[in-house]
Design an enzyme around this catalytic site. Structure first.
Site, mmCIF file in Angstrom:
data_model
loop_
_atom_site.group_PDB
_atom_site.id
_atom_site.type_symbol
_atom_site.label_atom_id
_atom_site.label_comp_id
_atom_site.label_asym_id
_atom_site.label_seq_id
_atom_site.Cartn_x
_atom_site.Cartn_y
_atom_site.Cartn_z
ATOM 1 N N LYS A 147 2.592 9.665 8.377
ATOM 2 C CA LYS A 147 1.809 9.289 9.571
ATOM 3 C C LYS A 147 2.272 9.896 10.906
ATOM 4 O O LYS A 147 1.762 10.922 11.299
ATOM 5 C CB LYS A 147 1.712 7.766 9.650
ATOM 6 C CG LYS A 147 0.805 7.208 8.551
ATOM 7 C CD LYS A 147 0.291 5.829 8.860
ATOM 8 C CE LYS A 147 -0.911 5.474 8.023
ATOM 9 N NZ LYS A 147 -0.616 5.012 6.666
ATOM 10 N N PHE B 174 0.851 -1.197 0.000
ATOM 11 C CA PHE B 174 0.000 0.000 0.000
ATOM 12 C C PHE B 174 0.879 1.236 0.000
ATOM 13 O O PHE B 174 1.719 1.404 0.875
ATOM 14 C CB PHE B 174 -0.948 0.042 1.212
ATOM 15 C CG PHE B 174 -1.838 1.254 1.170
ATOM 16 C CD1 PHE B 174 -2.925 1.313 0.307
ATOM 17 C CD2 PHE B 174 -1.565 2.363 1.970
ATOM 18 C CE1 PHE B 174 -3.725 2.448 0.236
ATOM 19 C CE2 PHE B 174 -2.371 3.496 1.903
ATOM 20 C CZ PHE B 174 -3.446 3.539 1.034
ATOM 21 N N ASP C 135 9.235 2.627 1.838
ATOM 22 C CA ASP C 135 8.052 3.342 2.315
ATOM 23 C C ASP C 135 7.929 3.052 3.805
ATOM 24 O O ASP C 135 7.484 1.981 4.199
ATOM 25 C CB ASP C 135 6.815 2.873 1.533
ATOM 26 C CG ASP C 135 5.524 3.527 2.018
ATOM 27 O OD1 ASP C 135 5.519 4.059 3.152
ATOM 28 O OD2 ASP C 135 4.521 3.490 1.285
HETATM 29 C C1 LIG Z 1 -0.826 5.330 5.229
HETATM 30 C C2 LIG Z 1 0.176 4.893 4.251
HETATM 31 C C3 LIG Z 1 0.371 5.573 3.031
HETATM 32 C C4 LIG Z 1 -0.496 6.734 2.594
HETATM 33 O O1 LIG Z 1 -0.401 7.828 3.436
HETATM 34 P P1 LIG Z 1 -1.486 9.031 3.299
HETATM 35 O O2 LIG Z 1 -0.978 10.049 4.273
HETATM 36 O O3 LIG Z 1 -2.812 8.472 3.647
HETATM 37 O O4 LIG Z 1 -1.417 9.500 1.898
HETATM 38 C C5 LIG Z 1 1.376 5.131 2.188
HETATM 39 N N1 LIG Z 1 2.148 4.078 2.514
HETATM 40 C C6 LIG Z 1 1.983 3.410 3.668
HETATM 41 C C7 LIG Z 1 2.890 2.263 3.984
HETATM 42 C C8 LIG Z 1 0.993 3.775 4.569
HETATM 43 O O5 LIG Z 1 0.814 3.080 5.696
#
Ligand SMILES: *Cc1c(COP(=O)(O)O)cnc(C)c1O
Length: 396
Positions: A251, A137, A222
């Site tokens: 986050k 994700f 990420d």
């Molecule tokens: C939450 C998340 C995102 C997206 O972040 P947003 O601030 O909602 O755009 C991308 N990568 C990972 C691994 C995430 O947990």
């Protein structure tokens, strides 16, 4: 008041979320209260965001102080909070430079653009494809959903962006054979959060690093969910004895205020020059001043080490629970990013916990995810475990 707000919200807010029928009005530490005055222990933390809990006095103070001074001026000028936050991140990571934006998706967008620009500047324009993982994700923008290896996220938005290939997570040979002369980078979450708290085999990420080095391509981590102490280290890569070339954060970076960051090494950062990329709000003083206090508190109050030990305790307790109930299949994760796969409907467990005063989260239908503030106490964990023990006992 509660049903009024819910009815009104359901009429005027886009229907992009399935919400639980409670209205949260305030928080303190690991406790949230709803409009009826009911208290909940928070094991969600705004989805791994509020690592210091709610209304941390130090963060509130920093925010108010900056609010009285200056909200925003745009990146046409220098500001102290942005400078200080960038140097803190550089001093505490592998990276030499930071690009600030406002969310995780935007941080990944910056990483994707940078990887392509880096090779384009080197005269290798054909080297533009990124290998990402199945079940990953990376966000909801067009580029980041195109990089996301989950059908349900992409469905209905086709055509997705060209330039992304997918391989199974944890399969080193699949990755090796996917790389070709058009590959510029590998994009990976060191632990897949939304995908189900999927942890890599001990040597997997080292193997990924080695493959990227051999192919002379970039490794992008990420760490939007795994960063900022969530996995018992400041950054998750520290658990695996390797470093990425580019890392994205968001986050928990400002404990609930919107911020994203893309960190990288000097020779890669050089591909971004004035005009290459930008963001109106990126690194704005009000947010970076709060974030700077958040990261200082993480270190000063020893929050990361505390969270790591609490996470070990929590995992032991979940394993204890698994031994007692046959509807629990698996317990996984590190630090305070923990998952528990179950045989029964996860949403039902989440609702039942809510009725008992605990907020927990369910992903992929049957994986309970526990991502509380890093300051969560053992007594709060014990109370949740008691609740879960009763629930699973009742079901069985
Ligand atoms: C939450 C998340 C995102 C997206 O972040 P947003 O601030 O909602 O755009 C991308 N990568 C990972 C691994 C995430 O947990």
């Amino acid at each position: 008041m509660k049903s009024e707000i819910i009815n009104k919200a359901d009429k005027v807010i886009a229907k992009t979320y399935n919400r639980f029928p409670i209205v949260i009005t305030k928080g303190k530490g690991c406790t949230l209260w709803d409009s009826d005055g009911r208290a909940y222990t928070d094991f969600v933390a705004g989805i791994a965001v509020c690592n210091l809990g709610h209304a941390h006095p130090g963060v509130v103070k920093a925010l108010v102080k900056q609010a009285e001074l200056l909200f925003h001026v745009s990146n046409l000028y220098y500001t102290l909070p942005q400078t200080e936050l960038a140097s803190w991140l550089v001093n505490n990571s592998f990276a030499d430079r930071v690009f600030f934006c406002n969310s995780g998706a935007e941080a990944n967008e910056a990483a994707i653009k940078l990887a392509r620009k880096y090779f384009s500047d080197k005269g290798e324009k054909g080297r533009c494809r990124i290998i990402a993982m199945e079940k990953s994700f990376h966000g909801r923008t067009m580029a980041t959903l195109s990089a996301t290896g989950q059908e349900k996220i992409r469905k209905g938005f086709e055509p997705v962006l060209n330039g992304f290939d997918f391989v199974p997570f944890n399969d080193i040979e699949a990755l090796r054979s996917k790389i070709n002369s058009s590959t510029c980078a590998v994009l990976i979450e060191p632990i897949q959060g939304e995908g189900g708290v999927c942890c890599p085999d001990p040597e997997y990420l080292k193997g990924v690093r080695q493959i990227c080095d051999e192919a002379k391509i970039l490794l992008i981590f990420d760490e939007i969910q795994t960063g900022m102490g969530r996995t018992g280290k400041l950054f998750c890569y520290e658990n695996f004895g390797i470093e990425p070339d580019i890392m994205t954060l968001a986050k928990a970076l400002a404990n609930g205020l919107p911020i994203g960051a893309m960190l990288t090494r000097e020779h890669i950062a050089e591909a971004f020059v004035p005009g290459s990329h930008g963001s109106t709000f990126g690194g704005t003083p009000i947010i970076t001043a709060a974030s700077l206090e958040v990261v200082r508190i993480l270190i000063k109050e020893n929050v990361i080490n505390y969270g790591r030990k609490t996470g070990e305790y929590f995992k032991q307790r979940l394993l204890w629970l698994k031994d007692r109930h046959e509807s629990i299949i698996d317990v996984r994760g590190i630090g305070l990013l923990l998952g528990m796969k179950i045989k029964i409907d996860g949403d039902k467990v989440v609702k039942a916990c809510m009725d008992k005063g605990f907020l927990i989260n369910c992903i992929q239908g049957n994986i309970l995810r526990f991502i509380p503030p890093l300051i969560i106490g053992k007594d709060e964990i014990d109370s949740l475990l008691e609740c879960l023990d009763d629930l699973f006992g009742d079901v069985e």
